[in-house]
Design an enzyme around this catalytic site. Sequence first.
Site, PDB file in Angstrom:
ATOM      1  N   TYR A  90     -50.872   8.660 -19.560  1.00 27.32           N
ATOM      2  CA  TYR A  90     -50.423   8.104 -20.582  1.00 27.32           C
ATOM      3  C   TYR A  90     -48.733   7.714 -20.348  1.00 27.32           C
ATOM      4  O   TYR A  90     -48.396   6.621 -20.546  1.00 27.32           O
ATOM      5  CB  TYR A  90     -50.704   8.800 -21.973  1.00 27.32           C
ATOM      6  CG  TYR A  90     -49.659   8.365 -23.166  1.00 27.32           C
ATOM      7  CD1 TYR A  90     -49.836   7.258 -23.929  1.00 27.32           C
ATOM      8  CD2 TYR A  90     -48.446   8.919 -23.543  1.00 27.32           C
ATOM      9  CE1 TYR A  90     -48.936   6.626 -24.744  1.00 27.32           C
ATOM     10  CE2 TYR A  90     -47.545   8.525 -24.490  1.00 27.32           C
ATOM     11  CZ  TYR A  90     -47.735   7.246 -25.326  1.00 27.32           C
ATOM     12  OH  TYR A  90     -47.048   6.837 -25.851  1.00 27.32           O
ATOM     13  N   LYS A 142     -54.596  10.633 -37.052  1.00 29.85           N
ATOM     14  CA  LYS A 142     -54.455  10.855 -35.709  1.00 29.85           C
ATOM     15  C   LYS A 142     -55.169  12.134 -35.087  1.00 29.85           C
ATOM     16  O   LYS A 142     -54.782  12.447 -33.852  1.00 29.85           O
ATOM     17  CB  LYS A 142     -53.015  10.965 -35.398  1.00 29.85           C
ATOM     18  CG  LYS A 142     -52.291   9.605 -35.602  1.00 29.85           C
ATOM     19  CD  LYS A 142     -50.960   9.642 -35.030  1.00 29.85           C
ATOM     20  CE  LYS A 142     -50.650   9.860 -33.486  1.00 29.85           C
ATOM     21  NZ  LYS A 142     -49.339   9.861 -32.997  1.00 29.85           N
TER      22      LYS A 142
END
Length: 308
Positions: free
Chosen positions: A139, A177
């Site tokens: 990421y 999330k």
Amino acid sequence: MIIVTGGAGFIGSNIVKALNDLGRKDILVVDNLKDGTKFANLVDLDIADYCDKEDFIASIIAGDEFGDIDAVFHEGACSATTEWDGKYIMHNNYEYSKELLHYCLDREIPFFYASSAATYGDTKVFREEREFEGPLNVYGYSKFLFDQYVRNILPEAKSPVCGFRYFNVYGPRENHKGSMASVAFHLNNQILKGENPKLFAGSEGFRRDFVYVGDVAAVNIWCWQNGISGIYNLGTGNAESFRAVADAVVKFHGKGEIETIPFPEHLKSRYQEYTQADLTKLRSTGYDKPFKTVAEGVAEYMAWLNRK
């Protein structure tokens, strides 16, 4: 019109709110609502239209026009630092961003995008310079590589291109999330379930730059209004402990004894123990507003989370 990708997500929906607060409702939100719970982030906001992320990028690649666009805020990405499908991450975070960037450059549309403090990795210096960048996960690498791509393009860009390296953002509209939500969110949930708030063993040595999402949205809006280009850290400039977050949550609720739990094996060597944004470059743009401390921001967030 203003386009906000990831507009139903955490930071994106807070940017939509900030735009609403300016009186702007001509907003196209682009997102992936496969996780249908994210719709809740938009319920109290006003937008003009919604488009699925895959339909949107197909239109971008085809060169379709969307009318007069004042700005694009590109917040859409896979933000899970625990995701290790590199092909997926690079397509979603890197290739998608390049297509949208060139669409904006060709039309001289101001482009503001989400980078990340994950571009730095294990360093004690968080300055927007190549020597301090060494991401620990794919990421972070996807965000780093796009920053590098932008750096090469900036000298020839005829319209603003601005990236923000978000540090540890917390605040309203992150409920969807799951495990990637902030520490404050999880500690609040633990107390509501009648449990004691829990921190990882050894976390007393961890310090992070926790930044309130309202402040993050404010910087995005200011940089748009002032035509700022470049890549900037977006944190408070101060590292605070996880204990400070827990103390603020406990103070709001008036109950809870902080417990420690074992540190997860899968996070060892892939975990930033310390982050603190160097704000010299951001401040040099003229942005001089203060950032909320953990005590201030968490208190405001707890009031929002526990509103009746």
